[in-house]
Design an enzyme around this catalytic site. Structure first.
Site, mmCIF file in Angstrom:
data_model
loop_
_atom_site.group_PDB
_atom_site.id
_atom_site.type_symbol
_atom_site.label_atom_id
_atom_site.label_comp_id
_atom_site.label_asym_id
_atom_site.label_seq_id
_atom_site.Cartn_x
_atom_site.Cartn_y
_atom_site.Cartn_z
ATOM 1 N N LYS A 108 -23.344 -30.688 -4.888
ATOM 2 C CA LYS A 108 -24.367 -30.023 -4.076
ATOM 3 C C LYS A 108 -24.736 -28.659 -4.634
ATOM 4 O O LYS A 108 -25.892 -28.233 -4.546
ATOM 5 C CB LYS A 108 -23.896 -29.895 -2.630
ATOM 6 C CG LYS A 108 -23.841 -31.236 -1.898
ATOM 7 C CD LYS A 108 -23.463 -31.053 -0.433
ATOM 8 C CE LYS A 108 -23.459 -32.377 0.294
ATOM 9 N NZ LYS A 108 -23.112 -32.219 1.736
ATOM 10 N N LYS A 193 -30.110 -44.661 -1.225
ATOM 11 C CA LYS A 193 -29.691 -44.906 0.149
ATOM 12 C C LYS A 193 -30.726 -44.369 1.127
ATOM 13 O O LYS A 193 -31.413 -43.396 0.837
ATOM 14 C CB LYS A 193 -28.350 -44.217 0.441
ATOM 15 C CG LYS A 193 -27.159 -44.823 -0.234
ATOM 16 C CD LYS A 193 -25.862 -44.351 0.411
ATOM 17 C CE LYS A 193 -25.769 -42.855 0.532
ATOM 18 N NZ LYS A 193 -24.482 -42.416 1.142
ATOM 19 N N LYS A 196 -31.013 -39.555 6.139
ATOM 20 C CA LYS A 196 -31.622 -38.890 7.296
ATOM 21 C C LYS A 196 -32.225 -37.540 6.946
ATOM 22 O O LYS A 196 -32.997 -36.997 7.728
ATOM 23 C CB LYS A 196 -30.619 -38.754 8.443
ATOM 24 C CG LYS A 196 -29.339 -38.001 8.168
ATOM 25 C CD LYS A 196 -28.468 -38.012 9.441
ATOM 26 C CE LYS A 196 -27.166 -37.251 9.261
ATOM 27 N NZ LYS A 196 -26.218 -37.980 8.419
#
Length: 325
Positions: A108, A193, A196
């Site tokens: 990240k 994937k 959200k």
């Protein structure tokens, strides 16, 4: 035996979150299991406070609407008076190298999607907060995927280190692999994937999407030009994704559900209707809860009080053994 599972409100809940985790928690959860909305974890990367607050309430409502026992659910930030001091104690027991080895931090912090945004210290230290989440509740098992197993291992290391240095205070948890879930991919690009927090939601089926919107998204799903109705994930990932979603909704395997269709259009129609019917009661109950903030606040307060009560004695013991109480 207590199992602890959390979900982060980094974006609206989608059908993959529901089929892969939330529905399973509601169906298979034990009365001793615990579930929490990890809103503090959503602060490790850039976020909007109002959106975080709203998504936290929405996610709490969805968990309750799915059928999870309300008194087993809590919101992480409601435990801040306990998590704050416990996280500090654990940070003082954690070596820099142990935190620096966390794969998610490396990935990240190297993400260039937020160019010019400094990497937050919270992103570096949040595995210790996750350890505090686990250890405060005395969880025996933590169901996690491969991407989080390293964090549970850190919790184990810190629990053993504290117990061995200062005295027995923590249950040493273990990571467990949850049952295989539906592999839900983005309808617009089956190589990634369903996410959200995706910037483009055209291929994401959100739990609170209107039925007509769900139907349009499914009808626009990318498939292929082979016109072969078979379940072949490597060769036909788009079709395979649709069959996996349909199979998960019907509690059947993708290979079972493909029989009887004669076109991609028929598959898409079946997927759309199955998803709409699967999500309909969740959407309706969630909207009812969100429209009744007093009731949702009551449910949240009960879950938070129960979680606080579970951790109170353990935190007192930890602070006494650490020499600060």
């Amino acid at each position: 035996m207590t199992r602890l599972s959390g979900i982060t409100p980094s974006g609206p809940v989608h059908v993959g979150n529901y089929l892969g985790a939330i529905r399973r928690w509601a169906r298979e959860g034990d009365p001793a299991d615990l579930y929490f909305v990890s809103d503090l974890h959503a602060m490790t990367t850039p976020y909007h406070p109002q959106k975080l607050r709203g998504r936290t309430r929405e996610l709490l409502a969805i968990l309750i609407a799915a059928g999870i026992e309300p008194d087993t659910v809590f919101v992480q930030s409601d435990l801040l008076p306990q998590l704050g001091p416990l996280t500090w104690v654990l940070e003082c027991a954690c070596a820099f190298g142990e935190a620096a080895r966390m794969t998610q931090f490396k990935e990240k912090s190297a993400d260039r999607s937020h160019e010019g945004t400094p990497v937050r210290v919270g992103l570096f230290t949040y595995p210790v907060l996750m350890a505090a989440d686990i250890l405060l509740q005395g969880a025996d098992e933590v169901p996690v995927g491969d991407d989080q197993a390293q964090h549970v291992e850190l919790a184990r290391v810190l629990a053993r280190r504290f117990n061995g240095t200062y005295g027995e205070a923590f249950v040493v948890p273990r990571a467990v692999t949850p049952p295989a879930a539906a592999r839900v991919r983005d309808l617009a690009d089956a190589t990634r994937k369903m996410d959200k927090s995706a910037s483009d939601s055209a291929g994401v089926l959100f739990a609170l999407d209107e039925p007509d919107l769900l139907r349009r998204k499914v009808k626009r799903a990318v498939t292929d030009s082979l016109a072969r109705l078979e379940y072949r994930p490597d060769e036909q990932p788009g079709l395979a994704n649709l069959l996996e979603i349909l199979g998960a909704c019907l509690d059947k395997s993708p290979r079972e559900v493909v029989a009887g269709f004669s076109s991609y259009g028929e598959v898409k129609d079946a997927v759309a209707e199955a998803v709409i019917e699967e999500l309909r009661p969740i959407r309706e109950r969630t909207l009812e809860l969100l429209a009744d903030p007093t009731e949702l606040d009551r449910i949240r307060a009960v879950g938070g009080a129960r979680a606080t009560g579970r951790g109170s004695h353990r935190l007192t013991t930890v602070l006494r053994l650490a020499g600060v109480a």
